[in-house]
Design an enzyme around this catalytic site. Structure first.
Site, PDB file in Angstrom:
ATOM      1  N   GLY A   1      -1.535   0.236 -43.403  1.00 41.85           N
ATOM      2  CA  GLY A   1      -1.007  -0.744 -44.650  1.00 41.85           C
ATOM      3  C   GLY A   1      -0.760  -0.118 -45.850  1.00 41.85           C
ATOM      4  CB  CYS A   2      -1.213  -1.105 -49.226  1.00 41.66           C
ATOM      5  SG  CYS A   2      -1.077  -0.352 -51.139  1.00 41.66           S
TER       6      CYS A   2
END
Length: 177
Positions: free
Chosen positions: A13-14
């Site tokens: 993810g981020c």
């Protein structure tokens, strides 16, 4: 005698949320935010986020295997993600935010596949484990303002992480591991 450092590359993810969990361990020499797995050379954050490159947001970890082994690094990774979500991670949606392990050698591949199989057999998750295990390709460092974001933009990092739902998921799923 020169130390033999190794690399581990993960998309979870981020990338802002993926640096701190690794950065705090002895034996980890560097955690770099960047992009990998796509088809565009020298991608930018805007292009990756728009989904135009095929790249994942990822972190590349340089570590000393005599102090912290790949198995530990990989365990830290799995415990930062929802391995059943192929549409992104937590609030971050889209292909560039999917979770993946990018292995650098056959030992890493075997370890990643074994851990994934253990998770499948554990009964911990009701949905299938979909995290991909892929060969490492060129890793492109993200722009400077993304590096060590949890240190350089502490308040924004805390706010982003708090609204993501990541910490609640980690607490619910991994608290006893």
């Amino acid at each position: 005698m020169k130390k033999q450092l190794q690399k581990a590359t993960f998309a979870g993810g981020c990338f802002w949320c993926m640096v701190k969990p690794f950065d705090q361990w002895d034996g980890v020499h560097a955690v770099v935010s960047g992009y990998t797995g796509g088809r565009v050379k020298n991608p930018t954050y805007e292009a990756v986020k728009a989904g135009d490159t095929g790249h994942y947001e990822a972190v590349e970890i340089t570590f000393d295997p005599e102090i912290i082994g790949y198995e530990k690094i990989m365990t830290i990774f799995w415990q930062q993600i929802d391995p059943t979500d192929d549409g992104g991670q937590f609030q971050d949606r889209g292909d560039s935010y999917r979770a993946a392990i990018f292995y650098h050698n056959e030992d890493q591949k075997v370890s990643a596949e074994a851990y994934k199989e253990e998770l499948k057999q554990s009964g911990k998750f009701k949905k299938p484990i979909v995290t991909k295990i892929l060969p490492a390709t060129t890793f492109y460092s993200a722009e400077d303002y993304h590096q060590d974001f949890y240190k350089t933009n502490e308040e924004e990092y805390k706010q982003d992480r708090a609204k993501s739902g990541r910490d609640e998921f980690i607490e619910k799923v991994w608290k006893n591991d």
